[in-house]
Design an enzyme around this catalytic site. Structure first.
Site, PDB file in Angstrom:
ATOM      1  CD  GLU A  65      -2.365   1.844   0.383  1.00 38.97           C
ATOM      2  OE1 GLU A  65      -3.418   0.800  -0.150  1.00 38.97           O
ATOM      3  OE2 GLU A  65      -2.453   2.913   0.039  1.00 38.97           O
ATOM      4  NE  ARG A  66      -0.818   5.505  -4.935  1.00 36.28           N
ATOM      5  CZ  ARG A  66      -1.313   5.490  -6.243  1.00 36.28           C
ATOM      6  NH1 ARG A  66      -0.155   5.393  -7.181  1.00 36.28           N
ATOM      7  NH2 ARG A  66      -2.366   5.988  -6.478  1.00 36.28           N
ATOM      8  CD  GLU A  67      -2.790   8.687  -0.371  1.00 39.97           C
ATOM      9  OE1 GLU A  67      -3.040   8.254  -1.381  1.00 39.97           O
ATOM     10  OE2 GLU A  67      -3.077   9.645   0.220  1.00 39.97           O
TER      11      GLU A  67
ATOM     12  N   GLY B 227      -6.721   0.568   4.183  1.00 39.79           N
ATOM     13  CA  GLY B 227      -8.146   0.974   4.114  1.00 39.79           C
ATOM     14  C   GLY B 227      -8.519   1.554   2.922  1.00 39.79           C
TER      15      GLY B 227
ATOM     16  CB  CYS C 125     -13.538   2.329   1.332  1.00 37.17           C
ATOM     17  SG  CYS C 125     -14.832   1.655   2.443  1.00 37.17           S
TER      18      CYS C 125
ATOM     19  CE  LYS D 244     -21.738   7.572   3.198  1.00 42.94           C
ATOM     20  NZ  LYS D 244     -21.114   7.249   2.233  1.00 42.94           N
TER      21      LYS D 244
ATOM     22  CG  HIS E   1     -46.017  -4.067  14.443  1.00 44.90           C
ATOM     23  ND1 HIS E   1     -46.315  -2.886  13.697  1.00 44.90           N
ATOM     24  CD2 HIS E   1     -46.610  -3.289  15.821  1.00 44.90           C
ATOM     25  CE1 HIS E   1     -47.159  -2.126  14.249  1.00 44.90           C
ATOM     26  NE2 HIS E   1     -47.336  -2.151  15.381  1.00 44.90           N
TER      27      HIS E   1
HETATM   28  C1  LIG Z   1     -16.540  10.398  -1.327  1.00 48.84           C
HETATM   29  C2  LIG Z   1     -16.771   8.936  -1.601  1.00 48.84           C
HETATM   30  C3  LIG Z   1     -17.882   8.263  -0.857  1.00 48.84           C
HETATM   31  C4  LIG Z   1     -18.180   6.892  -0.986  1.00 48.84           C
HETATM   32  N1  LIG Z   1     -19.068   6.228  -0.273  1.00 48.84           N
HETATM   33  C5  LIG Z   1     -19.201   5.132  -0.455  1.00 48.84           C
HETATM   34  C6  LIG Z   1     -20.254   4.206   0.094  1.00 48.84           C
HETATM   35  O1  LIG Z   1     -21.039   4.864   0.998  1.00 48.84           O
HETATM   36  N2  LIG Z   1     -20.274   3.127   0.033  1.00 48.84           N
HETATM   37  C7  LIG Z   1     -19.669   2.302  -0.912  1.00 48.84           C
HETATM   38  O2  LIG Z   1     -19.832   1.300  -1.221  1.00 48.84           O
HETATM   39  N3  LIG Z   1     -18.545   2.865  -1.590  1.00 48.84           N
HETATM   40  C8  LIG Z   1     -18.590   4.185  -1.470  1.00 48.84           C
HETATM   41  N4  LIG Z   1     -17.426   4.956  -2.286  1.00 48.84           N
HETATM   42  C9  LIG Z   1     -16.670   4.147  -3.250  1.00 48.84           C
HETATM   43  C10 LIG Z   1     -15.639   3.271  -2.471  1.00 48.84           C
HETATM   44  O3  LIG Z   1     -14.763   4.107  -1.529  1.00 48.84           O
HETATM   45  C11 LIG Z   1     -14.738   2.405  -3.576  1.00 48.84           C
HETATM   46  O4  LIG Z   1     -15.650   1.912  -4.270  1.00 48.84           O
HETATM   47  C12 LIG Z   1     -13.890   1.467  -2.732  1.00 48.84           C
HETATM   48  O5  LIG Z   1     -12.869   2.220  -1.979  1.00 48.84           O
HETATM   49  C13 LIG Z   1     -13.101   0.755  -3.662  1.00 48.84           C
HETATM   50  O6  LIG Z   1     -12.179  -0.141  -3.133  1.00 48.84           O
HETATM   51  P1  LIG Z   1     -10.912  -0.626  -3.695  1.00 48.84           P
HETATM   52  O7  LIG Z   1     -10.286  -1.656  -2.884  1.00 48.84           O
HETATM   53  O8  LIG Z   1     -10.874  -1.169  -5.083  1.00 48.84           O
HETATM   54  O9  LIG Z   1      -9.929   0.716  -3.916  1.00 48.84           O
HETATM   55  P2  LIG Z   1      -9.425   2.077  -2.905  1.00 48.84           P
HETATM   56  O10 LIG Z   1     -10.155   1.836  -1.831  1.00 48.84           O
HETATM   57  O11 LIG Z   1      -9.326   3.041  -3.844  1.00 48.84           O
HETATM   58  O12 LIG Z   1      -8.008   1.224  -2.514  1.00 48.84           O
HETATM   59  C14 LIG Z   1      -6.796   1.139  -3.514  1.00 48.84           C
HETATM   60  C15 LIG Z   1      -5.644   1.634  -2.805  1.00 48.84           C
HETATM   61  O13 LIG Z   1      -4.407   1.107  -3.527  1.00 48.84           O
HETATM   62  C16 LIG Z   1      -3.618   1.933  -3.288  1.00 48.84           C
HETATM   63  N5  LIG Z   1      -2.505   2.046  -4.451  1.00 48.84           N
HETATM   64  C17 LIG Z   1      -3.016   2.556  -5.667  1.00 48.84           C
HETATM   65  N6  LIG Z   1      -1.921   2.325  -6.550  1.00 48.84           N
HETATM   66  C18 LIG Z   1      -0.924   1.782  -5.634  1.00 48.84           C
HETATM   67  C19 LIG Z   1       0.500   1.284  -6.205  1.00 48.84           C
HETATM   68  N7  LIG Z   1       0.817   1.310  -7.460  1.00 48.84           N
HETATM   69  N8  LIG Z   1       1.216   0.682  -5.036  1.00 48.84           N
HETATM   70  C20 LIG Z   1       0.469   0.456  -3.723  1.00 48.84           C
HETATM   71  N9  LIG Z   1      -0.779   0.878  -3.630  1.00 48.84           N
HETATM   72  C21 LIG Z   1      -1.443   1.528  -4.483  1.00 48.84           C
HETATM   73  C22 LIG Z   1      -4.057   3.358  -3.080  1.00 48.84           C
HETATM   74  O14 LIG Z   1      -3.444   4.212  -2.037  1.00 48.84           O
HETATM   75  C23 LIG Z   1      -5.380   2.831  -2.197  1.00 48.84           C
HETATM   76  O15 LIG Z   1      -5.189   2.940  -0.846  1.00 48.84           O
HETATM   77  C24 LIG Z   1     -17.149   6.240  -1.949  1.00 48.84           C
HETATM   78  C25 LIG Z   1     -15.979   6.966  -2.572  1.00 48.84           C
HETATM   79  C26 LIG Z   1     -15.981   8.394  -2.434  1.00 48.84           C
HETATM   80  C27 LIG Z   1     -14.721   8.881  -3.148  1.00 48.84           C
END
Ligand SMILES: Cc1cc2nc3c(=O)[nH]c(=O)nc-3n(C[C@H](O)[C@H](O)[C@H](O)COP(=O)(O)OP(=O)(O)OC[C@H]3O[C@@H](n4cnc5c(N)ncnc54)[C@H](O)[C@@H]3O)c2cc1C
Length: 464
Positions: free
Chosen positions: A35-37, A40, A43, A52, A443
């Site tokens: 993970e680069r940043e 979690g 999300c 939320k 109910h």
């Molecule tokens: C404001 C907002 C509200 C949201 N609300 C909801 C909600 O209520 N319910 C819901 O279901 N979804 C919601 N979402 C969408 C949800 O956040 C995403 O669908 C979910 O986070 C996707 O998960 P993921 O694991 O695919 O990617 P991400 O959560 O984006 O995680 C990807 C991770 O990969 C890391 N990464 C990227 N490239 C590299 C690399 N080269 N090397 C190492 N690490 C890397 C990133 O740093 C990141 O931590 C919301 C999104 C936003 C922006």
């Protein structure tokens, strides 16, 4: 330098990646996650959870204004935006720490750094301390997505914000323009409007929350307008002129361009996948409009390389990412999991009133050629809704008239994001109208409306 060997390497620790890693470890695989940043992902840190937390503050604020209705007194009601944000960031931090703990507990090797895939089965990680080489037969891309930036509408963090800025706002907007009325745009519009920002939402499609059933969109629009929001549909922001403390927006609507001034703009026009810099092109991975193309088992077509979650396309939801993570881990461990069915994944929007749905809209069911039966039940007919002071809402169900299959369910109103799961379970168990009608709902609960909506589709509703 000797490379470290694993059975499975996951890139990205969002709800897709960390869940895949934990499930893999549970199944006896030797797993590494990079993970680069932030543990979690979007999300926990900048998406689902902190929004939320913010929306909970605006909900309580709204209820405080209604104190008199409940026989209560609340005077001098106000808010402290910094404290609202502090709480939201605290909640995100707590959960972020929890992910680190869970990975440790499951003996997943977690590395902080930027990963690339230089060749099949190889991962290079740039960390603070240097470069690490890892190998594994199976690599899972779970790098997620980020905000889409449209030319001319790019965020600057001051006048024009993405969701990230909107979660740590430099000030309370007075006159706010939200571009895009999908879940993210509408949640922020709801939050800031409730706290008193004069809020305008511009949507390019013909209705707000355009992926929802048209009846729910119309209901939502009416509720938002009643709360003081301005909604512009079939409208497009063409240009933003940034001045000192103000933005002039050029908005095309009805064939004309009008200008309006705002002090803050939130751009919520979608997301793009984090596909850059991973080495995908050289590996021969197909990328379509910033998303990795996969089959139903999240396989990329390159042996041993999978893509899950936001990087693998819609629906861009955390629970879809996590479920794909579990599925892929089971596949890698030699299991025979079922592919994820996108049509059985519920979508929830935590605006006021809340919106939740699963399956086909009425229009989609008709387009697909189904003969349908539609049930509707309003919140006003439900005792619990009235006792809660939440009489605004609707539960709509759509059935295949021939087989009784529940094709879709669409809800708007208090706590529907908690209720929708009842229908999701029903669909997973391939339930029919008969099972739902014969189920006893407790109910008084809001869930009784889910029963009544089914009964109504078959002319048997009791309370309307
Ligand atoms: C404001 C907002 C509200 C949201 N609300 C909801 C909600 O209520 N319910 C819901 O279901 N979804 C919601 N979402 C969408 C949800 O956040 C995403 O669908 C979910 O986070 C996707 O998960 P993921 O694991 O695919 O990617 P991400 O959560 O984006 O995680 C990807 C991770 O990969 C890391 N990464 C990227 N490239 C590299 C690399 N080269 N090397 C190492 N690490 C890397 C990133 O740093 C990141 O931590 C919301 C999104 C936003 C922006």
């Amino acid at each position: 330098m000797a490379s470290k060997a694993f059975d499975m390497i996951v890139i990205g620790a969002g709800p897709g990646g960390y869940v895949a890693a934990i499930r893999g470890a549970q199944l006896g695989l030797n797993v590494a996650i990079v993970e680069r940043e932030h543990m979690g992902g979007i999300c926990l840190n900048w998406g689902c959870i902190p929004t939320k937390a913010m929306l909970r503050s605006s909900e309580v604020f709204h209820l405080m204004h209604r104190a008199k209705e409940f026989g209560l007194k609340a005077e001098g009601i106000s808010y402290d935006l910094d404290a609202v944000v502090k709480r939201s960031r605290g909640v995100a931090k707590q959960l972020n720490g929890g992910v680190g703990h869970l990975l440790k507990k499951h003996k997943v090797t977690a590395l902080m750094g930027e990963a690339t895939v230089p060749a099949k089965g190889k991962v290079t990680v740039k960390t603070d301390k240097g470069t690490e080489e890892l190998t594994a037969k199976h690599i899972v891309l779970a790098t997620g997505a980020r905000a889409r930036e449209l030319p001319g509408l790019e965020a600057d963090g001051d006048l024009v914000w993405t969701y990230k800025h909107a979660l740590v706002p430099p000030r309370m907007p007075k006159k706010l323009l939200v571009i895009g009325s999908g879940a993210i745009g509408i949640e922020f519009a709801s939050f800031y409007n409730t706290l008193g920002a004069d809020t305008t939402v511009v949507e390019v499609m013909d209705r707000v929350l355009p992926v929802e059933d048209a009846e729910i969109s119309a209901f939502a629009k009416k509720a938002f307008v009643k709360q003081g929001m301005k909604i512009m549909e079939k409208a497009m922001v063409k240009q933003l002129d940034r001045g000192k403390g103000k933005v002039t927006a050029h908005i095309e609507v009805g064939g004309k361009v009008e200008t309006q001034e705002f002090d803050t703009v939130i751009s919520a026009v979608g997301i793009v996948g984090n596909v850059e810099g991973l080495g995908l092109e050289a590996l021969g991975v197909t990328v379509d409009r910033t998303h990795v193309v996969t089959d139903e088992y999240c396989r990329t077509g390159v042996e041993g390389l999978y893509a899950i979650g936001d990087i693998a396309g819609a629906p861009w939801l955390a629970h879809k990412a996590s479920h794909e993570g579990v599925m892929v881990a089971e596949l890698i461990a030699g299991g025979h999991p079922h592919p994820v069915k996108p049509e059985s994944i519920a979508g929830c929007t935590y605006c006021h009133p809340q919106v939740a749905s699963v399956g086909m809209t009425e229009a989609k069911a008709k387009d697909a050629g189904y003969e349908i039966k539609v049930g509707r039940f309003p919140f006003i007919g439900n005792g619990k809704a009235i006792a809660l002071g939440e009489p605004e809402g609707l539960v709509k169900t759509i059935f295949d008239a021939k087989t009784g299959e529940l094709l879709g369910a669409h809800m708007i109103g208090a706590e529907v994001t908690e209720l929708i799961q009842g229908y999701v379970v029903g669909r997973q168990l391939e339930t029919t109208e008969e099972d739902l009608m014969n189920t006893v709902f407790p109910h008084p609960t809001l869930s009784e409306m889910m029963h009544e909506s089914v009964l109504e589709a078959y002319g048997r509703a009791i309370h309307i």
